[in-house]
Write an enzyme that holds these catalytic residues in place. Structure first.
Site, short mmCIF file in Angstrom:
data_model
loop_
_atom_site.label_atom_id
_atom_site.label_comp_id
_atom_site.label_asym_id
_atom_site.label_seq_id
_atom_site.Cartn_x
_atom_site.Cartn_y
_atom_site.Cartn_z
N ASN A 10 0.87 -1.18 0.00
CA ASN A 10 0.00 0.00 0.00
C ASN A 10 0.90 1.23 0.00
O ASN A 10 1.51 1.54 1.02
CB ASN A 10 -0.90 -0.04 1.25
N LYS A 12 0.08 4.30 -0.31
CA LYS A 12 -0.56 5.48 0.29
C LYS A 12 -0.35 6.72 -0.60
O LYS A 12 -0.36 6.61 -1.81
CB LYS A 12 -0.05 5.71 1.71
N HIS A 97 -9.48 0.81 4.92
CA HIS A 97 -8.17 0.94 5.55
C HIS A 97 -8.33 1.81 6.80
O HIS A 97 -9.15 2.73 6.81
CB HIS A 97 -7.17 1.56 4.56
N GLU A 99 -6.74 4.22 7.91
CA GLU A 99 -6.62 5.67 7.69
C GLU A 99 -7.92 6.23 7.08
O GLU A 99 -8.30 7.36 7.36
CB GLU A 99 -5.40 5.96 6.80
N GLU A 169 -5.45 -5.49 10.34
CA GLU A 169 -4.42 -4.47 10.56
C GLU A 169 -4.69 -3.77 11.89
O GLU A 169 -5.50 -2.82 11.94
CB GLU A 169 -4.46 -3.46 9.43
N GLY A 175 2.29 1.88 10.76
CA GLY A 175 3.19 3.03 10.63
C GLY A 175 3.87 3.41 11.94
O GLY A 175 4.43 4.49 12.05
N SER A 215 3.45 -2.57 10.19
CA SER A 215 4.90 -2.54 10.37
C SER A 215 5.59 -3.84 9.95
O SER A 215 6.52 -4.30 10.61
CB SER A 215 5.26 -2.15 11.81
C1 PEP Z 1 -0.76 -0.10 5.96
O1 PEP Z 1 -0.85 1.09 5.71
O2 PEP Z 1 -1.63 -0.87 5.51
C2 PEP Z 1 0.34 -0.57 6.79
C3 PEP Z 1 0.29 -1.78 7.25
O3 PEP Z 1 1.36 0.33 7.02
P1 PEP Z 1 2.81 0.01 7.69
O4 PEP Z 1 3.31 -1.26 7.06
O5 PEP Z 1 3.65 1.19 7.37
O6 PEP Z 1 2.56 -0.17 9.15
#
Ligand code: PEP
Length: 255
Positions: A10, A12, A97, A99, A169, A175, A215
């Site tokens: 992703n 973003k 997601h 966000e 997630e 993040g 992460s």
């Molecule tokens: C994501 O945005 O779906 C995500 C898992 O981000 P990160 O890997 O940076 O934690």
């Protein structure tokens, strides 16, 4: 779960069309003599076309969008519909997601409507669920993630496994550098799997892969991918660098 692990990136609100071209010039995973996992990337919509043009012959990679609107057309300035995304070459879309839920106020009902819109346009929805830290510490993991899943389950009736993907997630791990342990991931995936089986039936409920996201990096991908019922990973930050995304993709190579 059956089938190849899914390794999804992703991107973003990152990577211009030029940067996407450069990414694919440098993305060289080595699967040796093992099977290639299913690879997906979600560029910004303005870089979708550049991504399609720059995709390498091998490994094969599918491209998706990060969000869709639930209506198929109309006066929705700034939005992208599922049919538009499909016509532009997307095969997948992220939906719900964290966000989108927490920064843009997307509700479970929006997630459900977007899931229906994705199916209607022949896009594979990657439906994201996950709890916040205070919800987890209050012992509400099951209530929160099953509640988010329940909102889309009516839309999943009749869909076959792999026509949609789920992603667990945990918001506290996105993040932040905080990764759920493989045990944490498996525990949440087992909760989601049980609910899928309860509602969709034993066979169908087993089919859709459940991805872990939060992460993920080359150093922890392998352990996470080996955890029970982790069918793939959804990667944010570490998918922006071609070497690190290649390292994660290699962790998904299978016998
Ligand atoms: C994501 O945005 O779906 C995500 C898992 O981000 P990160 O890997 O940076 O934690």
């Amino acid at each position: 779960m059956t089938g190849k692990p899914v390794i999804a990136g992703n991107w973003k609100m990152n990577l211009t069309p030029d940067e996407v071209r450069e990414f694919f010039q440098n993305f060289r995973p080595d699967f040796q003599d093992r099977g290639q996992p299913e690879l997906l990337v979600f560029p910004s919509s303005v870089s979708l076309f550049a991504a399609q043009v720059a995709l390498p012959q091998a490994p094969s990679i599918s491209v998706g969008v990060q969000n869709i609107h639930w209506e198929s057309a109309g006066a929705f300035t700034g939005e992208i519909s599922a049919p538009l995304a499909r016509a532009a070459g997307a095969t997948h879309t992220l939906i719900g997601h964290s966000e989108r839920r927490h920064v843009f106020g997307e509700t479970d009902e929006d997630v459900s409507r977007k899931t229906k819109a994705a199916f209607g346009a022949d896009l594979v929805p990657v439906i994201c669920v996950g709890e916040e830290l205070d919800e987890r510490t209050a012992g509400r993991l099951t209530e929160v993630i099953v509640g988010q899943l329940d909102a889309v389950l009516p839309s999943l009736q009749g869909a076959r496994g792999r026509e949609y993907l789920l992603a667990y997630e945990p918001v506290w791990a996105i993040g932040t550098g905080e990764t759920a342990t493989p045990e944490d991931a498996s525990e949440a995936h087992a909760i989601l799997r049980e609910r899928l089986k309860e509602v969709l039936g034993e066979d169908e409920g087993m089919r859709a892969p459940i991805l872990y996201g939060g992460s993920v990096k080359p150093g922890n991908a392998s352990d996470l991918l080996k955890a029970p019922d982790v069918g793939g990973v959804l990667v944010g930050g570490a998918s922006l660098d071609p070497d690190s995304f290649a390292g994660i993709a290699e962790a998904g190579a299978f016998i």
